[in-house]
Design a protein around this motif. Structure first.
Motif, PDB file in Angstrom:
ATOM      1  N   ARG A  11     -69.552  -4.367 -31.815  1.00 27.15           N
ATOM      2  CA  ARG A  11     -70.211  -5.666 -31.753  1.00 27.15           C
ATOM      3  C   ARG A  11     -71.706  -5.532 -31.992  1.00 27.15           C
ATOM      4  N   LEU A  59     -74.954  -6.663 -30.671  1.00 25.47           N
ATOM      5  CA  LEU A  59     -75.458  -7.260 -29.449  1.00 25.47           C
ATOM      6  C   LEU A  59     -76.921  -7.642 -29.598  1.00 25.47           C
ATOM      7  N   ASP A  89     -74.337  -5.323 -22.977  1.00 22.76           N
ATOM      8  CA  ASP A  89     -73.342  -6.353 -23.260  1.00 22.76           C
ATOM      9  C   ASP A  89     -73.723  -7.729 -22.729  1.00 22.76           C
ATOM     10  N   ASP A  90     -74.478  -7.762 -21.649  1.00 26.72           N
ATOM     11  CA  ASP A  90     -74.802  -9.040 -21.007  1.00 26.72           C
ATOM     12  C   ASP A  90     -75.942  -9.796 -21.674  1.00 26.72           C
TER      13      ASP A  90
END
Length: 143
Positions: A2, A4, A77-78
């Motif tokens: 991904r 990010l 990730d957040d």
């Protein structure tokens, strides 16, 4: 894999951070840190709480690092955390390290943790910081 990215407010604070580092001017720091910010030093067991402590530590380390340079960044990730890889010299010792920064929902720095290697670089950092901050322990404790 991904792609990010940081939340917009966190990205803006990170841009401010990079500008402060590039200009050796920490005047904008207060505007990008949370009231209850916590700083974790690579040479201390106890975290340093509060704006005054993080301001003192970061302004001082900005003076003792020579040839400081960021190389890479990694976003969590957040979208509210980033790891910045850096290198520098202190008293002729080369070191590498990472700044692990977590931002709150408003994009302010809530946690700032530093890790440094090798041991000789960490020891040089500890000695240089200790020499400059030895009489400021009350600030580092959040008093």
């Amino acid at each position: 894999m991904r792609n990010l990215s940081l939340a917009p407010a966190a990205a803006q604070s990170l841009d401010t951070w990079h500008t402060m580092i590039a200009t050796h001017n920490m005047d904008a720091l207060d505007g990008i840190v949370a009231d209850d910010v916590v700083f974790r030093s690579p040479v201390a067991h106890t975290p340093y709480p509060g704006r005054a402590a993080i301001g003192l530590v970061l302004a001082t380390v900005n003076q003792v690092f020579e040839d400081f340079r960021y190389h890479r960044s990694f976003v969590g990730d957040d979208g509210h955390s980033v790891v910045l890889e850096f290198s520098a010299h202190i008293d002729g010792k080369a070191l590498k390290g990472i700044d692990m920064i977590r931002f709150d929902a408003a994009g302010r720095i809530a946690e700032f943790e530093v890790m440094v290697r090798p041991l000789s670089g960490l020891q040089a950092l500890g000695a240089a910081m200790g020499a400059r901050l030895g009489d400021q322990k009350h600030v580092l404790r959040g008093a």
